[in-house]
Design an enzyme around this catalytic site. Structure first.
Site, mmCIF file in Angstrom:
data_model
loop_
_atom_site.group_PDB
_atom_site.id
_atom_site.type_symbol
_atom_site.label_atom_id
_atom_site.label_comp_id
_atom_site.label_asym_id
_atom_site.label_seq_id
_atom_site.Cartn_x
_atom_site.Cartn_y
_atom_site.Cartn_z
ATOM 1 N N VAL A 1 0.868 -1.169 0.000
ATOM 2 C CA VAL A 1 0.000 0.000 0.000
ATOM 3 C C VAL A 1 0.908 1.222 0.000
ATOM 4 C CG1 VAL A 1 -2.033 -1.043 1.081
ATOM 5 C CG2 VAL A 1 -0.225 -0.076 2.524
ATOM 6 N N SER A 2 0.385 2.356 -0.463
ATOM 7 C CA SER A 2 1.211 3.544 -0.644
ATOM 8 C C SER A 2 1.478 4.321 0.637
ATOM 9 C CB SER A 2 0.575 4.476 -1.670
ATOM 10 O OG SER A 2 0.496 3.824 -2.910
ATOM 11 N N THR A 3 0.531 4.319 1.564
ATOM 12 C CA THR A 3 0.711 5.112 2.781
ATOM 13 C C THR A 3 0.474 4.260 4.018
ATOM 14 O OG1 THR A 3 -1.598 5.820 2.786
ATOM 15 C CG2 THR A 3 -0.027 7.240 1.627
#
Length: 190
Positions: free
Chosen positions: A8-10
């Site tokens: 996931v990006s964050t």
């Protein structure tokens, strides 16, 4: 062996959906990252790639979990292929262990390359039109006329270039681009 990779990006996003899908696919090992797809430093991906051996399959939930650019994905798939490791994307229906999967993956790679070329062409055409209309290309300089005047005064007062750059709020490299050393005289020179 099926080796899963989820990203996931964050930090506030949840990996649960991807991990559940990878477990359902039969992955024996799952590595994870909470980092941007553009990030070069992804310890989970490194772990998964180091764990994978000839005959294994790297399983991902979706192709975009491996990275942002199709070129990067194609390069990674080629590296895996050389090592004898297949790549399977659960939601995209791609499995490079099959002839059809490899074909689809290469078609996607070709489409992505064409898209990059089209974007480049449009960008160049837009810049040419802007120049023709009297505008410049690229972003505006951070060295405004006001900052330049202030820098000239500080240099005349004998301040060091690094101090002048900091005082006017620009990087040292930007300062030197506008005030090359060859174009300045040393304090006291007239």
């Amino acid at each position: 062996m099926l080796i899963g990779y989820a990203r996931v990006s964050t930090a506030d996003q949840d990996l649960a959906l991807q991990i559940d899908a990878l477990n359902a696919a039969g992955c024996e090992h799952i590595a994870t990252d909470k980092a941007s797809g553009a990030s070069v430093v992804r310890p989970g991906l490194t772990e998964a790639l180091c764990k994978a051996r000839k005959g294994d399959t790297l399983v991902i939930w979706k192709l975009d979990r491996l990275g942002r650019s199709m070129k990067g994905l194609v390069d990674l798939a080629a590296e895996l292929s050389v090592r004898g490791i297949a790549l399977r994307s659960l939601t995209d229906g791609i499995d490079t262990a099959t002839h059809t999967g490899r074909l689809v993956f290469h078609i996607l790679g070709s489409i992505a390359e064409m898209e990059r070329e089209l974007i480049r062409e449009r960008t160049m055409a837009g810049l040419a039109a802007r120049r023709k209309a009297g505008g410049g290309g690229g972003r505006k300089s951070v060295m405004t006329p006001r900052k330049r005047d202030m820098a000239v005064k500080l240099l005349a007062a004998g301040d060091r270039p690094q101090d002048v750059a900091e005082a006017v709020g620009v990087s040292v490299s930007t300062f030197y681009r506008h005030f090359p050393a060859s174009g300045r005289s040393a304090p006291g020179d007239k």
